[in-house]
Design a protein around this motif. Structure first.
Motif, PDB file in Angstrom:
ATOM      1  N   TYR A 306       0.831  -1.206   0.000  1.00 61.44           N
ATOM      2  CA  TYR A 306       0.000   0.000   0.000  1.00 61.44           C
ATOM      3  C   TYR A 306       0.863   1.252   0.000  1.00 61.44           C
ATOM      4  O   TYR A 306       0.535   2.247  -0.672  1.00 61.44           O
ATOM      5  CB  TYR A 306      -0.927  -0.015   1.210  1.00 61.44           C
ATOM      6  CG  TYR A 306      -2.063   0.983   1.131  1.00 61.44           C
ATOM      7  CD1 TYR A 306      -2.883   1.047   0.005  1.00 61.44           C
ATOM      8  CD2 TYR A 306      -2.320   1.872   2.174  1.00 61.44           C
ATOM      9  CE1 TYR A 306      -3.933   1.952  -0.069  1.00 61.44           C
ATOM     10  CE2 TYR A 306      -3.363   2.773   2.107  1.00 61.44           C
ATOM     11  CZ  TYR A 306      -4.169   2.813   0.987  1.00 61.44           C
ATOM     12  OH  TYR A 306      -5.195   3.711   0.913  1.00 61.44           O
ATOM     13  N   SER A 307       1.981   1.224   0.718  1.00 65.77           N
ATOM     14  CA  SER A 307       2.886   2.370   0.731  1.00 65.77           C
ATOM     15  C   SER A 307       3.490   2.599  -0.657  1.00 65.77           C
ATOM     16  O   SER A 307       3.600   3.748  -1.121  1.00 65.77           O
ATOM     17  CB  SER A 307       4.003   2.142   1.758  1.00 65.77           C
ATOM     18  OG  SER A 307       4.921   3.205   1.744  1.00 65.77           O
ATOM     19  N   ILE A 308       3.875   1.511  -1.348  1.00 66.68           N
ATOM     20  CA  ILE A 308       4.415   1.649  -2.705  1.00 66.68           C
ATOM     21  C   ILE A 308       3.354   2.187  -3.648  1.00 66.68           C
ATOM     22  O   ILE A 308       3.614   3.059  -4.490  1.00 66.68           O
ATOM     23  CB  ILE A 308       4.951   0.286  -3.199  1.00 66.68           C
ATOM     24  CG1 ILE A 308       6.167  -0.128  -2.379  1.00 66.68           C
ATOM     25  CG2 ILE A 308       5.304   0.346  -4.681  1.00 66.68           C
ATOM     26  CD1 ILE A 308       6.668  -1.516  -2.694  1.00 66.68           C
ATOM     27  N   PHE A 309       2.124   1.688  -3.509  1.00 64.72           N
ATOM     28  CA  PHE A 309       1.013   2.156  -4.344  1.00 64.72           C
ATOM     29  C   PHE A 309       0.802   3.661  -4.177  1.00 64.72           C
ATOM     30  O   PHE A 309       0.642   4.401  -5.158  1.00 64.72           O
ATOM     31  CB  PHE A 309      -0.254   1.385  -3.968  1.00 64.72           C
ATOM     32  CG  PHE A 309      -1.526   1.952  -4.530  1.00 64.72           C
ATOM     33  CD1 PHE A 309      -1.835   1.809  -5.868  1.00 64.72           C
ATOM     34  CD2 PHE A 309      -2.425   2.635  -3.707  1.00 64.72           C
ATOM     35  CE1 PHE A 309      -3.023   2.331  -6.396  1.00 64.72           C
ATOM     36  CE2 PHE A 309      -3.603   3.155  -4.210  1.00 64.72           C
ATOM     37  CZ  PHE A 309      -3.907   3.011  -5.562  1.00 64.72           C
ATOM     38  N   LEU A 310       0.828   4.126  -2.927  1.00 70.68           N
ATOM     39  CA  LEU A 310       0.577   5.539  -2.667  1.00 70.68           C
ATOM     40  C   LEU A 310       1.729   6.422  -3.148  1.00 70.68           C
ATOM     41  O   LEU A 310       1.505   7.458  -3.793  1.00 70.68           O
ATOM     42  CB  LEU A 310       0.347   5.765  -1.166  1.00 70.68           C
ATOM     43  CG  LEU A 310      -0.937   5.176  -0.578  1.00 70.68           C
ATOM     44  CD1 LEU A 310      -0.944   5.342   0.935  1.00 70.68           C
ATOM     45  CD2 LEU A 310      -2.169   5.833  -1.179  1.00 70.68           C
ATOM     46  N   HIS A 441       2.567  -8.234 -11.943  1.00 66.50           N
ATOM     47  CA  HIS A 441       1.427  -7.636 -12.647  1.00 66.50           C
ATOM     48  C   HIS A 441       1.745  -6.215 -13.090  1.00 66.50           C
ATOM     49  O   HIS A 441       1.369  -5.800 -14.194  1.00 66.50           O
ATOM     50  CB  HIS A 441       0.200  -7.636 -11.741  1.00 66.50           C
ATOM     51  CG  HIS A 441      -1.048  -7.186 -12.444  1.00 66.50           C
ATOM     52  ND1 HIS A 441      -1.835  -8.037 -13.205  1.00 66.50           N
ATOM     53  CD2 HIS A 441      -1.627  -5.957 -12.532  1.00 66.50           C
ATOM     54  CE1 HIS A 441      -2.847  -7.358 -13.717  1.00 66.50           C
ATOM     55  NE2 HIS A 441      -2.747  -6.099 -13.323  1.00 66.50           N
ATOM     56  N   LEU A 442       2.456  -5.489 -12.249  1.00 67.28           N
ATOM     57  CA  LEU A 442       2.812  -4.112 -12.581  1.00 67.28           C
ATOM     58  C   LEU A 442       3.721  -4.070 -13.807  1.00 67.28           C
ATOM     59  O   LEU A 442       3.555  -3.210 -14.692  1.00 67.28           O
ATOM     60  CB  LEU A 442       3.505  -3.459 -11.380  1.00 67.28           C
ATOM     61  CG  LEU A 442       3.646  -1.940 -11.393  1.00 67.28           C
ATOM     62  CD1 LEU A 442       2.286  -1.256 -11.432  1.00 67.28           C
ATOM     63  CD2 LEU A 442       4.411  -1.494 -10.146  1.00 67.28           C
ATOM     64  N   HIS A 446       1.239  -2.442 -16.071  1.00 65.62           N
ATOM     65  CA  HIS A 446       1.407  -1.047 -15.651  1.00 65.62           C
ATOM     66  C   HIS A 446       0.133  -0.463 -15.041  1.00 65.62           C
ATOM     67  O   HIS A 446      -0.183   0.706 -15.239  1.00 65.62           O
ATOM     68  CB  HIS A 446       1.850  -0.174 -16.849  1.00 65.62           C
ATOM     69  CG  HIS A 446       3.074  -0.702 -17.538  1.00 65.62           C
ATOM     70  ND1 HIS A 446       4.332  -0.622 -16.998  1.00 65.62           N
ATOM     71  CD2 HIS A 446       3.215  -1.353 -18.737  1.00 65.62           C
ATOM     72  CE1 HIS A 446       5.209  -1.193 -17.820  1.00 65.62           C
ATOM     73  NE2 HIS A 446       4.556  -1.640 -18.877  1.00 65.62           N
ATOM     74  N   ASP A 447      -0.581  -1.297 -14.312  1.00 66.21           N
ATOM     75  CA  ASP A 447      -1.825  -0.871 -13.672  1.00 66.21           C
ATOM     76  C   ASP A 447      -1.636  -0.971 -12.159  1.00 66.21           C
ATOM     77  O   ASP A 447      -1.674  -2.063 -11.579  1.00 66.21           O
ATOM     78  CB  ASP A 447      -2.979  -1.776 -14.128  1.00 66.21           C
ATOM     79  CG  ASP A 447      -4.332  -1.297 -13.627  1.00 66.21           C
ATOM     80  OD1 ASP A 447      -4.380  -0.567 -12.604  1.00 66.21           O
ATOM     81  OD2 ASP A 447      -5.355  -1.664 -14.243  1.00 66.21           O
ATOM     82  N   TRP A 448      -1.422   0.181 -11.496  1.00 64.85           N
ATOM     83  CA  TRP A 448      -1.113   0.187 -10.061  1.00 64.85           C
ATOM     84  C   TRP A 448      -2.271  -0.345  -9.232  1.00 64.85           C
ATOM     85  O   TRP A 448      -2.072  -1.113  -8.287  1.00 64.85           O
ATOM     86  CB  TRP A 448      -0.755   1.606  -9.619  1.00 64.85           C
ATOM     87  CG  TRP A 448       0.602   2.037 -10.056  1.00 64.85           C
ATOM     88  CD1 TRP A 448       0.933   2.759 -11.172  1.00 64.85           C
ATOM     89  CD2 TRP A 448       1.835   1.755  -9.387  1.00 64.85           C
ATOM     90  NE1 TRP A 448       2.286   2.941 -11.245  1.00 64.85           N
ATOM     91  CE2 TRP A 448       2.873   2.346 -10.154  1.00 64.85           C
ATOM     92  CE3 TRP A 448       2.176   1.078  -8.229  1.00 64.85           C
ATOM     93  CZ2 TRP A 448       4.215   2.277  -9.785  1.00 64.85           C
ATOM     94  CZ3 TRP A 448       3.513   1.000  -7.853  1.00 64.85           C
ATOM     95  CH2 TRP A 448       4.516   1.586  -8.626  1.00 64.85           C
ATOM     96  N   ALA A 449      -3.497   0.078  -9.563  1.00 71.37           N
ATOM     97  CA  ALA A 449      -4.655  -0.346  -8.776  1.00 71.37           C
ATOM     98  C   ALA A 449      -4.872  -1.854  -8.874  1.00 71.37           C
ATOM     99  O   ALA A 449      -5.133  -2.533  -7.875  1.00 71.37           O
ATOM    100  CB  ALA A 449      -5.908   0.404  -9.234  1.00 71.37           C
ATOM    101  N   ALA A 450      -4.757  -2.398 -10.084  1.00 67.19           N
ATOM    102  CA  ALA A 450      -4.942  -3.843 -10.264  1.00 67.19           C
ATOM    103  C   ALA A 450      -3.838  -4.622  -9.552  1.00 67.19           C
ATOM    104  O   ALA A 450      -4.089  -5.692  -8.976  1.00 67.19           O
ATOM    105  CB  ALA A 450      -4.964  -4.179 -11.754  1.00 67.19           C
ATOM    106  N   GLY A 455      -2.242  -8.079  -4.989  1.00 66.62           N
ATOM    107  CA  GLY A 455      -1.437  -8.203  -3.779  1.00 66.62           C
ATOM    108  C   GLY A 455      -2.300  -8.431  -2.553  1.00 66.62           C
ATOM    109  O   GLY A 455      -1.993  -9.288  -1.706  1.00 66.62           O
ATOM    110  N   LEU A 456      -3.404  -7.690  -2.442  1.00 70.18           N
ATOM    111  CA  LEU A 456      -4.312  -7.853  -1.309  1.00 70.18           C
ATOM    112  C   LEU A 456      -4.991  -9.222  -1.336  1.00 70.18           C
ATOM    113  O   LEU A 456      -5.256  -9.811  -0.272  1.00 70.18           O
ATOM    114  CB  LEU A 456      -5.357  -6.735  -1.314  1.00 70.18           C
ATOM    115  CG  LEU A 456      -4.838  -5.328  -1.000  1.00 70.18           C
ATOM    116  CD1 LEU A 456      -5.945  -4.293  -1.190  1.00 70.18           C
ATOM    117  CD2 LEU A 456      -4.285  -5.249   0.418  1.00 70.18           C
ATOM    118  N   ALA A 457      -5.280  -9.724  -2.524  1.00 70.57           N
ATOM    119  CA  ALA A 457      -5.861 -11.068  -2.632  1.00 70.57           C
ATOM    120  C   ALA A 457      -4.877 -12.114  -2.106  1.00 70.57           C
ATOM    121  O   ALA A 457      -5.280 -13.092  -1.447  1.00 70.57           O
ATOM    122  CB  ALA A 457      -6.228 -11.364  -4.086  1.00 70.57           C
TER     123      ALA A 457
END
Length: 488
Positions: A306-310, A441-442, A446-450, A455-457
């Motif tokens: 989540y920190s990397i995503f933000l 996946h990234l 290149h889709d950060w949200a996906a 990752g959460l799954a």
């Protein structure tokens, strides 16, 4: 031998009670300091890169090196404290941690900083089992559960405060040198703890120590080699390319198996093992340690991805990213204090309830990111993360109480070392697994949200695995209850 029961009503017992409470706060402060250095450094990595010209591999070692040496010394440190006295072992660890923090802040090169972080991690790992052992020694029953609940709150508070404090320090002292104060902040805390500890912390009574029949250098070497081989490829999963690194994991498993057989041999010969294998005959300890390892593989990785995503996906600053994680950490800290009280009444059922809360919260976070993937994501995920944090607080502290409840006081440090080592291995394995899914996946889409959703799954998989362990222990406890009543 358990700590003597406290009988209120006399001046002497009230004075002893006050001293125990003050000693507990000393232990909690030390834990806060060592835990703060895990989360506070993550937001300082860009500042370290600018200030020292550190490469990405150097930054990786600043983070993973601390975790590696932390996990390396836990079991030997716990055994040393059990045999030689936890207060002296605690003081040694605090002094070394404070000195290493000063060297981190004064670093003039990436190599200097990495070496200091390795020492700092080892010192933190030396202190941690002494804290658990001292709580076991000073308290019993409901008071011990409340003390571990407070320790669980410290975990949540340190996790919440770390990113915010790091962001504030870097803003106050500048991007080039602000990172130094991330380490210098430990100096006044460490000095204060060192000054008051000799007067407040209890000495380990001779009859509370296991018989000391010599040092086990072969056991220490086997355990250390096994832990390093197991954790190193996990900690460096993103930096070391290719599949050859996983051969180290296989070697680590083989070395740990050899360590197990060696310790059995030591026990049969009446020698002093590094790890007393009788601990694993206690179902509550064996399953609780397994639950902790599996759960830490899941919940700690939430902060990581989540920190990397933000910061990388949404371009948030360090302080903003830290504030976005406050709901989880705050919920965890508050619930841990309550969990320390409630676990006496509800037992393993409370841990099951907590894990269900984590699962629902993480699943809701995944859904929130799916429908609000942009800059509104931190607001959309605040409530789900709060729920996950509450569930986590009702999991970690109660599981610690239940895992250590049947452990004799003379083995408290060793048991805490085993529990914490499992958690460190679980954390490294979880970050490697979840990070691999996230970054793969990234790289392809290149889709950060996906990537965050996948990752959460993966995190949910680990949470459900921990839930299976908790339900197994709960079922075994209920089966054993009628038998205990019949015997009594």
């Amino acid at each position: 031998m358990s700590a003597p029961r406290v009988h209120t009503g006399t001046g002497e017992s009230m004075a002893a009670d006050r001293r125990r409470r003050k000693a507990l706060w000393v232990c909690l402060t030390a834990s806060f300091m060592t835990l703060l250095d895990v989360s506070i450094v993550n937001v300082a990595l860009p500042s370290i890169q600018r200030g020292l010209g550190a490469a990405s591999d150097d930054l990786s070692w600043v983070v993973s090196g601390y975790a590696l040496t932390f996990g390396l010394v836990l079991v030997p440190a716990g055994r040393f404290g059990d045999q030689r006295g936890r207060r002296n072992a605690f003081l040694l660890g605090i002094a070394l941690f404070t000195l290493a923090s000063a060297f981190c802040g004064l670093a003039q090169s990436p190599g200097w900083l990495v070496a200091s972080r390795l020492v700092q991690g080892a010192a933190a790992g030396w202190v941690t089992p002494q804290v658990f052992g001292l709580i076991q020694q000073m308290f019993e029953g409901a008071r011990r559960a409340r003390a571990f609940g407070m320790l669980g709150s410290v975990v949540g508070i340190a996790t919440a405060v770390g990113p915010i404090a790091g962001g504030l320090l870097i803003e106050a002292f500048g991007a080039a040198d602000g990172w130094r104060w991330v380490f210098f902040v430990n100096l006044p805390i460490g000095i204060a703890v060192s000054v008051v500890s000799p007067r407040l912390l209890p000495a380990t009574a001779p009859d509370e120590r296991p018989p000391h029949t010599g040092f086990d250098p072969a056991g220490v070497l086997l355990l250390g080699t096994g832990v390093v081989c197991l954790m190193l490829p996990l900690a460096q999963e993103q930096q070391w390319k290719g599949n050859g690194k996983w051969l180290l994991t296989l070697l680590g498993a083989l070395v740990l198996a050899a360590f197990w057989f060696w310790e059995r041999r030591q026990g049969r010969r009446g020698c002093s093992p590094v790890l007393d294998l009788r601990l694993f005959r206690l179902r509550s300890f064996a399953l609780g340690a397994l639950l902790g390892m599996v759960y830490f593989a899941g919940f700690t990785t939430v902060f990581f991805i989540y920190s990397i995503f933000l910061q990388s996906g949404l371009r948030y600053g360090a302080l903003q990213a830290g504030l976005a994680m406050v709901p989880f950490a705050a919920g965890s800290g508050i619930a841990a204090a309550a969990g320390g009280r409630l676990v006496v009444r509800y037992g393993r059922g409370l841990v099951v309830f907590g894990l269900l809360g984590v699962a629902v919260g993480i699943a809701a976070t995944l859904v929130a990111v799916r429908f609000v993937p942009g800059h509104g994501a931190p607001w959309a995920t605040a409530l789900p993360l709060l729920l996950a944090g509450i569930g986590s607080g009702l999991t970690i502290a109660p599981n610690t109480v239940l895992t250590l409840t049947e452990v004799p006081v003379e083995l408290a440090g060793s048991a805490a070392g085993v529990l914490q080592t499992g958690q460190r291995i679980g954390t490294a394995a979880g970050i490697a697994a979840v990070g691999a899914v996230f970054f793969a996946h990234l790289a392809n889409h290149h889709d950060w949200a996906a990537a965050l959703q996948l990752g959460l799954a993966t995190v949910l998989f680990f949470v459900f695995a921990a839930l299976v362990v908790a339900l197994t222990d709960l079922r075994a406890s209920r089966r054993a209850e009628p038998l205990r009543r019949t015997r009594s």
